[in-house]
Write a protein that holds these residues in place. Structure first.
Motif, mmCIF file in Angstrom:
data_model
loop_
_atom_site.group_PDB
_atom_site.id
_atom_site.type_symbol
_atom_site.label_atom_id
_atom_site.label_comp_id
_atom_site.label_asym_id
_atom_site.label_seq_id
_atom_site.Cartn_x
_atom_site.Cartn_y
_atom_site.Cartn_z
ATOM 1 N N GLY A 1 -0.474 6.100 -61.688
ATOM 2 C CA GLY A 1 -1.342 4.831 -62.151
ATOM 3 C C GLY A 1 -2.367 4.520 -61.364
ATOM 4 N N TYR A 2 -2.565 4.979 -60.055
ATOM 5 C CA TYR A 2 -3.586 4.803 -59.104
ATOM 6 C C TYR A 2 -4.870 5.469 -59.500
ATOM 7 C CZ TYR A 2 0.163 2.764 -56.372
ATOM 8 O OH TYR A 2 1.230 1.950 -56.029
ATOM 9 N N TRP B 1 -3.355 -11.022 -58.627
ATOM 10 C CA TRP B 1 -3.303 -10.074 -57.566
ATOM 11 C C TRP B 1 -4.609 -9.470 -57.032
ATOM 12 C CZ3 TRP B 1 -0.591 -9.163 -61.734
ATOM 13 C CH2 TRP B 1 -0.833 -7.794 -62.308
ATOM 14 N N LEU C 1 2.218 -10.558 -54.503
ATOM 15 C CA LEU C 1 2.348 -10.677 -55.924
ATOM 16 C C LEU C 1 2.439 -9.549 -56.546
ATOM 17 C CD1 LEU C 1 -0.733 -13.359 -56.594
ATOM 18 C CD2 LEU C 1 1.637 -13.661 -57.243
ATOM 19 N N SER C 2 2.090 -8.139 -56.006
ATOM 20 C CA SER C 2 2.256 -7.118 -56.539
ATOM 21 C C SER C 2 2.903 -5.972 -55.776
ATOM 22 C CB SER C 2 0.803 -6.557 -57.191
ATOM 23 O OG SER C 2 0.867 -5.306 -57.520
ATOM 24 N N ASP C 3 3.994 -5.616 -55.756
ATOM 25 C CA ASP C 3 4.447 -4.348 -55.040
ATOM 26 C C ASP C 3 3.638 -3.196 -55.268
ATOM 27 O OD1 ASP C 3 6.526 -6.123 -54.573
ATOM 28 O OD2 ASP C 3 8.139 -4.971 -55.952
ATOM 29 N N TRP D 1 7.698 -11.324 -61.075
ATOM 30 C CA TRP D 1 6.084 -11.215 -61.266
ATOM 31 C C TRP D 1 5.714 -10.018 -60.318
ATOM 32 C CZ3 TRP D 1 2.568 -13.855 -63.754
ATOM 33 C CH2 TRP D 1 0.922 -13.531 -63.480
ATOM 34 N N HIS D 2 6.238 -9.954 -59.157
ATOM 35 C CA HIS D 2 5.585 -8.732 -58.107
ATOM 36 C C HIS D 2 6.317 -7.537 -58.526
ATOM 37 C CE1 HIS D 2 9.156 -8.592 -55.593
ATOM 38 N NE2 HIS D 2 9.717 -9.888 -55.727
ATOM 39 N N THR D 3 7.455 -7.347 -59.140
ATOM 40 C CA THR D 3 8.075 -6.075 -59.559
ATOM 41 C C THR D 3 6.965 -5.748 -60.836
ATOM 42 O OG1 THR D 3 10.201 -7.343 -59.050
ATOM 43 C CG2 THR D 3 10.108 -4.872 -59.788
ATOM 44 N N TRP D 4 6.883 -6.682 -61.557
ATOM 45 C CA TRP D 4 6.109 -6.355 -62.928
ATOM 46 C C TRP D 4 4.821 -5.819 -62.636
ATOM 47 C CZ3 TRP D 4 2.113 -9.628 -64.356
ATOM 48 C CH2 TRP D 4 1.538 -9.419 -65.613
ATOM 49 N N ALA D 5 4.173 -6.583 -61.645
ATOM 50 C CA ALA D 5 2.820 -6.341 -61.179
ATOM 51 C C ALA D 5 2.517 -5.033 -60.502
ATOM 52 C CB ALA D 5 2.448 -7.410 -60.257
ATOM 53 N N GLY D 6 3.840 -4.760 -59.793
ATOM 54 C CA GLY D 6 3.897 -3.432 -58.726
ATOM 55 C C GLY D 6 3.901 -2.160 -59.803
ATOM 56 N N PRO E 1 -3.659 0.936 -69.087
ATOM 57 C CA PRO E 1 -3.675 1.248 -70.575
ATOM 58 C C PRO E 1 -4.538 2.404 -71.013
ATOM 59 C CG PRO E 1 -5.028 -0.561 -69.752
ATOM 60 C CD PRO E 1 -4.468 0.053 -68.613
ATOM 61 N N LEU F 1 6.340 8.566 -61.569
ATOM 62 C CA LEU F 1 6.010 6.945 -61.872
ATOM 63 C C LEU F 1 4.927 6.397 -60.997
ATOM 64 C CD1 LEU F 1 9.734 5.708 -62.276
ATOM 65 C CD2 LEU F 1 7.945 6.119 -63.901
ATOM 66 N N GLY G 1 -1.602 -3.073 -69.359
ATOM 67 C CA GLY G 1 -2.195 -2.978 -67.745
ATOM 68 C C GLY G 1 -2.393 -4.200 -67.095
ATOM 69 N N ASN G 2 -3.133 -4.426 -66.276
ATOM 70 C CA ASN G 2 -3.359 -5.656 -65.408
ATOM 71 C C ASN G 2 -4.204 -6.600 -66.207
ATOM 72 O OD1 ASN G 2 -3.915 -7.531 -63.688
ATOM 73 N ND2 ASN G 2 -4.797 -6.320 -62.033
ATOM 74 N N PRO G 3 -3.526 -7.990 -66.432
ATOM 75 C CA PRO G 3 -4.334 -8.651 -67.656
ATOM 76 C C PRO G 3 -5.439 -9.269 -66.905
ATOM 77 C CG PRO G 3 -1.796 -9.549 -66.677
ATOM 78 C CD PRO G 3 -2.070 -8.082 -66.224
ATOM 79 N N ILE H 1 2.942 -2.194 -63.134
ATOM 80 C CA ILE H 1 1.702 -1.911 -63.688
ATOM 81 C C ILE H 1 0.891 -1.028 -62.755
ATOM 82 C CG2 ILE H 1 -0.556 -3.072 -64.505
ATOM 83 C CD1 ILE H 1 1.221 -5.192 -65.254
ATOM 84 N N GLU H 2 0.774 -1.362 -61.526
ATOM 85 C CA GLU H 2 -0.241 -0.783 -60.710
ATOM 86 C C GLU H 2 0.301 0.549 -60.411
ATOM 87 O OE1 GLU H 2 -3.146 -1.621 -59.356
ATOM 88 O OE2 GLU H 2 -3.085 -3.644 -60.022
ATOM 89 N N ARG H 3 1.526 0.884 -60.227
ATOM 90 C CA ARG H 3 2.027 2.084 -59.813
ATOM 91 C C ARG H 3 1.845 3.345 -60.981
ATOM 92 N NH1 ARG H 3 6.447 0.178 -57.866
ATOM 93 N NH2 ARG H 3 7.415 0.498 -59.862
ATOM 94 N N GLU H 4 2.273 2.690 -62.159
ATOM 95 C CA GLU H 4 2.769 3.832 -63.224
ATOM 96 C C GLU H 4 1.450 4.053 -64.061
ATOM 97 O OE1 GLU H 4 6.240 2.835 -65.480
ATOM 98 O OE2 GLU H 4 7.212 2.672 -63.552
#
Lengths: 324, 133
Positions: free
Chosen positions: A302-303, A194, A233-235, B76-81, A2, A299, B102-104, B83-86
């Motif tokens: 975000g890291y 996660w 939980l997170s790809d 869930w994991h696609t959505w979370a990924g 964000p 894409l 972002g990551n809640p 958030i992390e990636r973009e």
């Protein structure tokens, strides 16, 4: 990620905090000093949304951090106008400003007395209770802080934030098994988080590396499990894959002597071939992430730059070992 | 394929309107002619109007589906990924407000309630001194 203004302030770096603090005067100028409750006047003023108050709070913290106390007071004043000075959260923020302005231990002691006076009236005032615990930690009284936090958790046992703070406090004292317990409690409250799974994995890994208490192999097995859950939980979760690679490297390079004793314990290690597969998968994913981040793929931006740099350094480090 | 969406929808709308108009005209005509002849076949709509209406509805559906935005991840994991990636795109205007949260769970780790402002300020002073050197 964000925008900076909406991110929780404590997670920002110094440069980002400075950037936020520099936006403060303009934000104060752009937004009205108060919002009217009258429906007629609200027709002519800009709409009020909940994000504004989060931003004010973040600006307040950023200004205090960068030492811009006059702007901080302006932010606080607006919050007081909106919510009233008796609001628990606002009272905690007022205390925070006093803490930041205190220059010596005596003044901090005075703020602590004020907190205790408020808590004597109403000991369920969570924001103030949290400030008191944080202030005790600031003043270096870690043992008292832990004691206060444990008391706080007695009545607010569903506060994940407090459990994580407790885990962090224990960890700072090197009490790994207590830290692991507190972190697990936080996971019970937020089982899908996660980042908390990855954090628990990191604590378990630290416990295994310190090797002071318990069976390191057991800790490593737990850590492996936690990192696997976090990437489930997170790809593309950099932190999870980085931890997974660290753990599997350690397990594959480790001596096989300790392995025999782990059979009776609660976590059993998977087969060596499975660990090798996990290691390969983690290496591949980390490589992908680093490559895409460096290639400025739209894409993949975000890291955190520091985390990517750490992953890159670790990857090149381990690949050199393989070549030798 | 997005450029196809509007023309397809437009053609579909025109065809549908035409089909409706034809059906209306036919019923009006057949009701007036029914007074003269009693054969039942004239009362039924001709086949081409059926086909036209069905094709028009199909084209409209395809056009609207093609024109809709990309679907949001529901796993869930696609959505979370994601958030992390973009990186945040709300600054560039293409992302919407829901994406910008972002990551809640990062707030849990940041622990704003326990923020140690004294130490943060001290560290910041050191940092700015380093920058000044």
């Amino acid at each position: 990620m964000p925008p900076l203004l909406l991110q929780p302030h404590a997670s920002l770096s110094h440069a980002e905090a400075l950037q936020v603090a520099q936006q403060a005067p303009e934000f104060l100028r752009k937004n009205p000093a108060s919002y009217s409750a009258s429906p007629l006047l609200s027709l002519f003023s800009p709409p009020e949304n909940s994000k504004i108050w989060t931003i004010y709070e973040n600006l307040l913290l950023a200004c205090l951090r960068t030492g811009d106390n006059t702007t901080a007071h302006q932010c606080l004043e607006r919050l007081v106008v909106r919510f009233g000075a008796s609001d628990e959260r606002i009272a905690a923020l007022e205390g925070l400003v006093k803490e930041a302005e205190a220059t010596n231990n005596g003044e901090l002691e005075k703020v602590l007395k004020e907190y205790e006076a408020i808590l004597a009236e109403d000991n369920t005032n969570t924001p103030i209770a949290k400030r008191r615990i944080a202030l005790l930690r600031t003043m270096g009284k870690t043992a008292e802080s832990i004691e206060a936090l444990v008391q706080y958790l007695d009545f607010a046992s569903t506060d994940a934030e407090a459990w994580i703070e407790l885990a962090d406090l224990y960890l700072s004292q090197g009490l790994y098994s207590q830290a692991i317990y507190a972190q697990e409690e936080a996971l019970v409250i937020a089982p899908n988080a996660w980042n908390l799974h990855a954090r628990l994995g990191e604590i378990l890994l630290m416990a295994a590396e310190s090797g002071s208490e318990g069976n390191p192999q057991n800790y490593l097995a737990g850590s492996l499990k936690r990192f696997c859950r976090s990437i489930e939980l997170s790809d593309d979760y950099l932190r999870g894959y980085y931890g997974l690679k660290r753990v599997t490297d350690k397990l594959l390079n480790g001596d096989s002597k300790a392995k025999k004793s782990s059979e009776s314990d609660e976590f059993t290690l998977p087969e060596t071939s499975t660990i090798e597969k996990l290691n390969l998968a983690a290496t591949k994913k980390l490589g992908d992430i680093v490559r895409n981040y460096d290639a400025k793929a739209p894409l993949w931006q975000g890291y955190d730059a520091g985390e990517v740099a750490a992953a890159r350094a670790y990857l090149s480090n381990t690949s050199q070992k393989v070549v030798r | 394929m997005a450029w196809l969406s509007r023309p397809l929808t437009l053609v579909g709308l025109v065809l549908l309107a035409h089909g409706c108009y034809s059906a209306h005209e036919h019923t009006v005509l057949s009701s007036t002619s029914a007074q003269h002849s009693t054969s039942p076949s004239t009362a039924a709509l001709p086949l081409d109007i059926y086909i036209e209406t069905a094709v028009a509805t199909f084209l409209l559906c395809v056009g609207l589906v093609l024109g809709s935005g990309t679907l949001k991840p529901i796993e869930w994991h696609t959505w979370a990924g994601k958030i992390e990636r973009e990186a945040d795109r709300s600054l560039s205007g293409s992302g919407d407000a829901d994406d910008a949260t972002g990551n809640p769970f990062s707030a849990l780790e940041a622990r704003s309630g326990f923020i140690n402002i004294h130490k943060l300020h001290g560290d910041f002073v050191k940092y700015s001194q380093q920058l000044g050197k």
